[in-house]
Every structure is written in structure tokens, then in C-alpha cells.
Design a protein around this motif. Structure first.
Motif, PDB file in Angstrom:
ATOM      1  N   ASP A  35       0.720  -1.139  -0.111  1.00 38.59           N
ATOM      2  CA  ASP A  35       0.036   0.075  -0.121  1.00 38.59           C
ATOM      3  C   ASP A  35       0.655   1.311  -0.014  1.00 38.59           C
ATOM      4  O   ASP A  35       1.952   1.510   0.959  1.00 38.59           O
ATOM      5  CB  ASP A  35      -0.689  -0.111   1.249  1.00 38.59           C
ATOM      6  CG  ASP A  35      -1.721   1.126   1.446  1.00 38.59           C
ATOM      7  OD1 ASP A  35      -2.807   1.146   0.522  1.00 38.59           O
ATOM      8  OD2 ASP A  35      -1.368   2.352   2.016  1.00 38.59           O
ATOM      9  N   LEU A  36       0.766   2.284  -1.007  1.00 36.27           N
ATOM     10  CA  LEU A  36       1.559   3.243  -1.202  1.00 36.27           C
ATOM     11  C   LEU A  36       1.215   4.265   0.276  1.00 36.27           C
ATOM     12  O   LEU A  36       2.414   4.878   0.566  1.00 36.27           O
ATOM     13  CB  LEU A  36       1.101   4.094  -2.451  1.00 36.27           C
ATOM     14  CG  LEU A  36       1.753   3.434  -3.670  1.00 36.27           C
ATOM     15  CD1 LEU A  36       1.050   4.086  -4.867  1.00 36.27           C
ATOM     16  CD2 LEU A  36       3.211   3.392  -3.645  1.00 36.27           C
ATOM     17  N   GLY A  37       0.311   4.221   0.639  1.00 33.29           N
ATOM     18  CA  GLY A  37       0.048   5.221   1.899  1.00 33.29           C
ATOM     19  C   GLY A  37       1.028   4.654   2.948  1.00 33.29           C
ATOM     20  O   GLY A  37       1.417   5.446   3.845  1.00 33.29           O
ATOM     21  N   ARG A  38       1.006   3.330   3.118  1.00 32.28           N
ATOM     22  CA  ARG A  38       1.764   2.709   4.455  1.00 32.28           C
ATOM     23  C   ARG A  38       3.363   2.961   4.138  1.00 32.28           C
ATOM     24  O   ARG A  38       4.325   3.049   4.813  1.00 32.28           O
ATOM     25  CB  ARG A  38       1.683   1.066   4.588  1.00 32.28           C
ATOM     26  CG  ARG A  38       0.231   1.153   5.058  1.00 32.28           C
ATOM     27  CD  ARG A  38       0.144  -0.332   5.603  1.00 32.28           C
ATOM     28  NE  ARG A  38       0.771  -0.329   6.984  1.00 32.28           N
ATOM     29  CZ  ARG A  38       1.055  -1.473   7.769  1.00 32.28           C
ATOM     30  NH1 ARG A  38       0.401  -2.847   7.166  1.00 32.28           N
ATOM     31  NH2 ARG A  38       1.940  -1.506   8.676  1.00 32.28           N
ATOM     32  N   ALA A  39       3.541   2.827   2.551  1.00 33.31           N
ATOM     33  CA  ALA A  39       5.108   3.006   2.339  1.00 33.31           C
ATOM     34  C   ALA A  39       5.449   4.326   2.776  1.00 33.31           C
ATOM     35  O   ALA A  39       6.367   4.663   3.194  1.00 33.31           O
ATOM     36  CB  ALA A  39       5.203   2.747   0.791  1.00 33.31           C
ATOM     37  N   ARG A  40       4.723   5.468   2.331  1.00 32.43           N
ATOM     38  CA  ARG A  40       4.761   6.733   2.621  1.00 32.43           C
ATOM     39  C   ARG A  40       5.170   6.919   4.012  1.00 32.43           C
ATOM     40  O   ARG A  40       5.992   7.558   4.572  1.00 32.43           O
ATOM     41  CB  ARG A  40       3.918   7.618   2.097  1.00 32.43           C
ATOM     42  CG  ARG A  40       4.163   9.244   2.311  1.00 32.43           C
ATOM     43  CD  ARG A  40       3.282   9.918   1.745  1.00 32.43           C
ATOM     44  NE  ARG A  40       3.131  10.017   0.514  1.00 32.43           N
ATOM     45  CZ  ARG A  40       4.155  10.694  -0.435  1.00 32.43           C
ATOM     46  NH1 ARG A  40       5.106  11.609   0.342  1.00 32.43           N
ATOM     47  NH2 ARG A  40       4.076  10.581  -1.677  1.00 32.43           N
ATOM     48  N   GLU A  41       4.214   6.364   4.943  1.00 35.22           N
ATOM     49  CA  GLU A  41       4.456   6.345   6.431  1.00 35.22           C
ATOM     50  C   GLU A  41       5.803   5.819   6.745  1.00 35.22           C
ATOM     51  O   GLU A  41       6.649   6.234   7.622  1.00 35.22           O
ATOM     52  CB  GLU A  41       3.239   5.790   7.297  1.00 35.22           C
ATOM     53  CG  GLU A  41       1.960   6.402   7.080  1.00 35.22           C
ATOM     54  CD  GLU A  41       0.669   5.424   7.760  1.00 35.22           C
ATOM     55  OE1 GLU A  41       1.145   4.454   8.061  1.00 35.22           O
ATOM     56  OE2 GLU A  41      -0.253   5.773   7.511  1.00 35.22           O
ATOM     57  N   ALA A  42       6.291   4.797   6.236  1.00 33.38           N
ATOM     58  CA  ALA A  42       7.470   4.028   6.633  1.00 33.38           C
ATOM     59  C   ALA A  42       8.614   5.043   6.086  1.00 33.38           C
ATOM     60  O   ALA A  42       9.586   5.236   6.920  1.00 33.38           O
ATOM     61  CB  ALA A  42       7.596   2.828   5.772  1.00 33.38           C
ATOM     62  N   PHE A  43       8.648   5.365   5.029  1.00 34.05           N
ATOM     63  CA  PHE A  43       9.566   6.524   4.561  1.00 34.05           C
ATOM     64  C   PHE A  43       9.822   7.695   5.308  1.00 34.05           C
ATOM     65  O   PHE A  43      10.953   8.000   5.809  1.00 34.05           O
ATOM     66  CB  PHE A  43       9.386   6.785   3.226  1.00 34.05           C
ATOM     67  CG  PHE A  43       9.627   5.853   1.941  1.00 34.05           C
ATOM     68  CD1 PHE A  43      10.571   4.975   2.286  1.00 34.05           C
ATOM     69  CD2 PHE A  43       8.545   5.444   0.963  1.00 34.05           C
ATOM     70  CE1 PHE A  43      10.544   3.779   1.341  1.00 34.05           C
ATOM     71  CE2 PHE A  43       8.903   4.694   0.024  1.00 34.05           C
ATOM     72  CZ  PHE A  43       9.662   3.457   0.135  1.00 34.05           C
ATOM     73  N   GLU A  44       8.700   8.043   5.618  1.00 26.66           N
ATOM     74  CA  GLU A  44       8.628   9.520   6.532  1.00 26.66           C
ATOM     75  C   GLU A  44       9.194   9.258   7.787  1.00 26.66           C
ATOM     76  O   GLU A  44      10.106  10.021   8.512  1.00 26.66           O
ATOM     77  CB  GLU A  44       7.188  10.123   6.535  1.00 26.66           C
ATOM     78  CG  GLU A  44       6.965  10.611   5.116  1.00 26.66           C
ATOM     79  CD  GLU A  44       5.245  11.038   5.344  1.00 26.66           C
ATOM     80  OE1 GLU A  44       4.633  10.790   6.185  1.00 26.66           O
ATOM     81  OE2 GLU A  44       5.181  12.019   4.309  1.00 26.66           O
ATOM     82  N   GLU A  45       9.038   7.975   8.301  1.00 27.36           N
ATOM     83  CA  GLU A  45       9.409   7.716   9.699  1.00 27.36           C
ATOM     84  C   GLU A  45      10.972   7.432   9.470  1.00 27.36           C
ATOM     85  O   GLU A  45      11.847   8.009  10.529  1.00 27.36           O
ATOM     86  CB  GLU A  45       8.860   6.412  10.390  1.00 27.36           C
ATOM     87  CG  GLU A  45       9.435   5.922  11.579  1.00 27.36           C
ATOM     88  CD  GLU A  45       8.953   6.879  12.690  1.00 27.36           C
ATOM     89  OE1 GLU A  45       9.726   6.853  13.959  1.00 27.36           O
ATOM     90  OE2 GLU A  45       8.078   7.884  12.582  1.00 27.36           O
ATOM     91  N   LEU A  46      11.502   6.567   8.578  1.00 29.55           N
ATOM     92  CA  LEU A  46      12.930   6.230   8.440  1.00 29.55           C
ATOM     93  C   LEU A  46      13.853   7.543   8.278  1.00 29.55           C
ATOM     94  O   LEU A  46      15.035   7.741   8.850  1.00 29.55           O
ATOM     95  CB  LEU A  46      13.015   5.459   7.262  1.00 29.55           C
ATOM     96  CG  LEU A  46      12.463   3.912   7.802  1.00 29.55           C
ATOM     97  CD1 LEU A  46      12.742   3.167   6.323  1.00 29.55           C
ATOM     98  CD2 LEU A  46      13.152   3.294   8.973  1.00 29.55           C
ATOM     99  N   VAL A  47      13.316   8.442   7.371  1.00 29.08           N
ATOM    100  CA  VAL A  47      14.308   9.547   7.359  1.00 29.08           C
ATOM    101  C   VAL A  47      14.294  10.396   8.477  1.00 29.08           C
ATOM    102  O   VAL A  47      15.271  11.403   8.488  1.00 29.08           O
ATOM    103  CB  VAL A  47      13.863  10.709   6.207  1.00 29.08           C
ATOM    104  CG1 VAL A  47      13.771   9.462   4.660  1.00 29.08           C
ATOM    105  CG2 VAL A  47      12.262  11.164   6.455  1.00 29.08           C
ATOM    106  N   LEU A  48      13.622  10.335   9.383  1.00 27.12           N
ATOM    107  CA  LEU A  48      13.609  10.971  10.620  1.00 27.12           C
ATOM    108  C   LEU A  48      14.948  10.650  11.645  1.00 27.12           C
ATOM    109  O   LEU A  48      15.348  11.399  12.355  1.00 27.12           O
ATOM    110  CB  LEU A  48      12.264  11.006  11.467  1.00 27.12           C
ATOM    111  CG  LEU A  48      11.120  11.662  10.953  1.00 27.12           C
ATOM    112  CD1 LEU A  48      10.115  11.695  11.859  1.00 27.12           C
ATOM    113  CD2 LEU A  48      11.398  13.182  10.942  1.00 27.12           C
TER     114      LEU A  48
END
Length: 360
Positions: A35-48
Motif C-alpha cells: 500500500d503506497l500510503g503505508r510505504a509513505r508512512e515508513a519512508f517518512e519515519e525512517l528519514v527522521l
């Protein structure tokens, strides 16, 4: 430099390494989320939590989320979310999502302090083909012995992925009985401009020493990175895990370390002067099984200060340092025998229940 792999359905946060005043790079070997929404959530968390994050797409990242495709490729696909018209469009949407979050999907050369070696991180897109598996098949008939559907019907990619005819003709997709390399070659072709650019850059850079090269792919470049079939609960797995075109590109790149994923089997093993690492978080269930060590340890530091670190113990990395592969052996591992007997017993109980209900 740390390595991890996430998969759809993963629960709970990763254990992040505390900031120690160093530039931290995370490489993620695919299967972030279908799911692209969950992928975005993961990416936004990791870059922090990391100074730089790299990702390659896995098979789950190319899944079309909608009504199941009953026959795999060639079936009409119901209208889905934007970016999910087919699996190439989904791949593009996944990569765009990553880049928009500040996650790298292309190679980057990091220049380090003078006393340390520079580091090149090189993502490689890939896809599997059945002819990657050259080992003899086990003399097993799952449909007769276990009364389960044919593997083609059980493998989710064959129902969740649909490819444009220009990329992979319908008759070449949807079965492990196909020897086509169309998809594998198409994915490899996406890497060629970057490999050519690095070859040119390498000749022009005034480097005091060769950089440490870390490549990453979702799929396997070598059959030796998967246990023999007698050790696998799903003995058809080697037909959907690896790519010879990927192997060709890894040889061309000559990395010091190659990170991969997909099989959910932790590995840390040297072959031909290259350290191959799989450090997979796995599904929630797998975190209590073969991935329990990964869950307890957290992301694996594989290089620091431009130098790779000692190997971490893994079941099969340790095993194959002491034993040669013997694909001709058909004696099933004890846990595989237990797994198959459990399936047979469950089937017997189900049949007995059905017979009992028929008599009522």
C-alpha cells in the motif's frame, strides 16, 4: 551503514541506533508495503532517524491492491488506486513516493573524511525468473501428498502483479513453468544507465583508494544465497527468488558488500570475495521464528568508517561455511518432515469432519 528489510503487515517500530555523531545510512532491501500510503508512512519515519536512506523495490511493492487476479497476467484488472493501473505503474509510483520523502533510489557516492574510504551505495532493481533454479527438483507431489493447490495458484505475485505486454507478454508470466527472462532483463535494463555512469565517473575521479561499494537488491544474485530445497518448507521457492541478469550486474559492479532480501532467511556469507547479507525483519509470525534474532538485534551495522565489520552469526551462513552444498540430496530436513506431516494430519481431520457432516 545499516541494513534492514520490512514487509507488509509488519508491526512495531524498528530499534534505532542512537545518534553517535556519525553520518548514518540505512539500506532497505525492498518489500516496504504493498500500500503506497503505508510505504509513505515508513519512508517518512525512517528519514527522521537516519541521515540517508536507500531503498529498492520488492515484489510486494509492485502488487496491485484490488480484486485478486484469478489467472495472473492477461486478466482484466478492476480500476484501482492512482498509480496501480499495472505493476510498472505501481513500481514508478513506489519509487516516486520514496524520492518525494527524501529516500534515495539511485546510486550515491559519499565522500568521507580524508582518513576514511569513500562509500558508494548502489541500488539495483531486479526480478526473478524460474530458470535461475538449476538444482534438481525434490521427488515430491504436494497436490497428491498434501492436497494443496498447485504452486502457481498459491504464489501471490501471479495474482497480484500484472505487466504490460511491452515488458512481459502474458504467456510468459504467471507460472514457474515459464523459462522467460523478459521481466528479469527489463528490470536489469533500468540499472544500465547508472552502471554506465559509474563506470565513466570512476575513470575521472581522483580517488586515493577505491571506494567501499555496497550494492543492494531485493532478489538474490546467486543460488548459493538460498538453502538447498531439502531445508525449505516450500521447495518451489528457488524458482521465484533470483536473477541471472542481476548476477551479471553485481559481477560488473564488484561490490564489497551486497545486501539482498526476499527469502526472509537471514544470511551473512562470503562468496567470491563479496560479503552477501540478508537481515530481514520478516512478518510478525516470522519474528518469532527464523527472524527472531533480527527482531531482537535491530538493524545490522555492516560498515563503519568506510570498512566492513565482522560477520554476524546466521543459521545458514554459519552452516555453509562448514558444509558444501549437496543439491542432489533429497533427504528432507526434520523440520520439513514435521511441517508436511502436520499438513497431512490437518487434512485428515478436515476430511473426517466433512464426512461426519455429510452423514447428518
Amino acid at each position: 551503514l545499516v541494513s534492514a528489510e520490512t514487509v507488509p503487515g509488519d508491526a512495531g517500530p524498528l530499534t534505532y541506533r542512537p545518534d553517535q555523531g556519525v553520518f548514518q545510512v540505512l539500506v532497505v532491501a525492498g518489500d516496504v508495503a504493498s500500500d503506497l500510503g503505508r510505504a509513505r508512512e515508513a519512508f517518512e519515519e525512517l528519514v527522521l532517524h537516519y541521515d540517508a536512506v536507500f531503498v529498492v523495490a520488492g515484489n510486494h511493492d509492485c502488487w496491485i491492491r484490488g480484486p485478486l487476479l484469478p489467472g495472473g497476467a492477461g486478466q482484466e484488472l478492476a480500476a484501482g488506486s492512482p498509480g496501480e493501473q499495472d505493476s510498472v505503474a505501481k513500481l514508478d509510483a513506489f519509487m516516486d513516493c520514496a524520492r518525494s520523502c527524501g529516500v534515495h533510489t539511485e546510486p550515491v557516492l559519499f565522500e568521507t573524511p580524508q582518513a576514511q574510504r569513500n562509500v558508494l551505495i548502489f541500488p539495483l532493481l531486479s526480478w526473478y525468473h524460474a530458470s535461475f533454479d538449476q538444482d534438481p527438483d525434490l521427488p515430491l507431489d504436494d497436490q497428491a501428498e498434501l492436497q494443496v493447490p498447485d504452486f502457481d495458484r498459491r504464489w501471490g505475485d501471479f495474482r497480484r502483479c500484472i505487466w504490460p505486454e511491452s515488458v512481459c507478454p502474458a504467456e510468459e508470466w504467471g507460472s514457474i513453468r515459464s523459462d522467460s527472462l523478459s521481466l528479469s532483463e527489463w528490470f536489469a535494463a533500468q540499472n544500465e544507465p547508472f552502471l554506465d555512469a559509474w563506470a565513466t565517473t570512476r575513470r575521472t575521479l581522483d580517488l586515493d583508494a577505491e571506494p567501499v561499494v555496497v550494492s543492494l537488491s531485493h532478489f538474490l544474485p546467486l543460488p548459493e544465497l538460498c538453502p538447498e530445497k531439502r531445508f525449505l518448507k516450500v521447495h518451489q521457492l528457488p524458482k521465484v527468488i533470483g536473477s541471472n541478469p542481476l548476477a551479471r550486474q553485481v559481477r560488473q559492479l564488484r561490490p564489497h558488500i551486497h545486501v539482498f532480501g526476499h527469502t526472509h532467511i537471514p544470511y551473512d556469507f562470503d562468496i567470491g570475495g563479496v560479503r552477501y547479507v540478508q537481515w530481514c525483519l520478516g512478518t510478525v509470525r516470522e519474528q518469532g521464528l527464523q527472524c527472531s534474532g533480527v527482531r531482537a538485534h535491530g538493524p545490522l551495522v555492516i560498515a563503519e568508517g568506510g570498512l566492513d565489520l565482522p560477520h554476524i552469526p546466521t543459521k545458514y551462513g554459519d552452516y555453509y561455511r562448514q558444509h558444501s552444498r549437496d543439491p542432489e540430496c533429497t533427504e528432507l530436513a526434520p523440520w520439513v518432515k514435521t511441517y508436511r506431516e502436520d499438513l497431512r494430519e490437518r487434512r485428515r481431520k478436515l476430511d473426517a469432519l466433512l464426512r461426519k457432516n455429510d452423514k447428518k
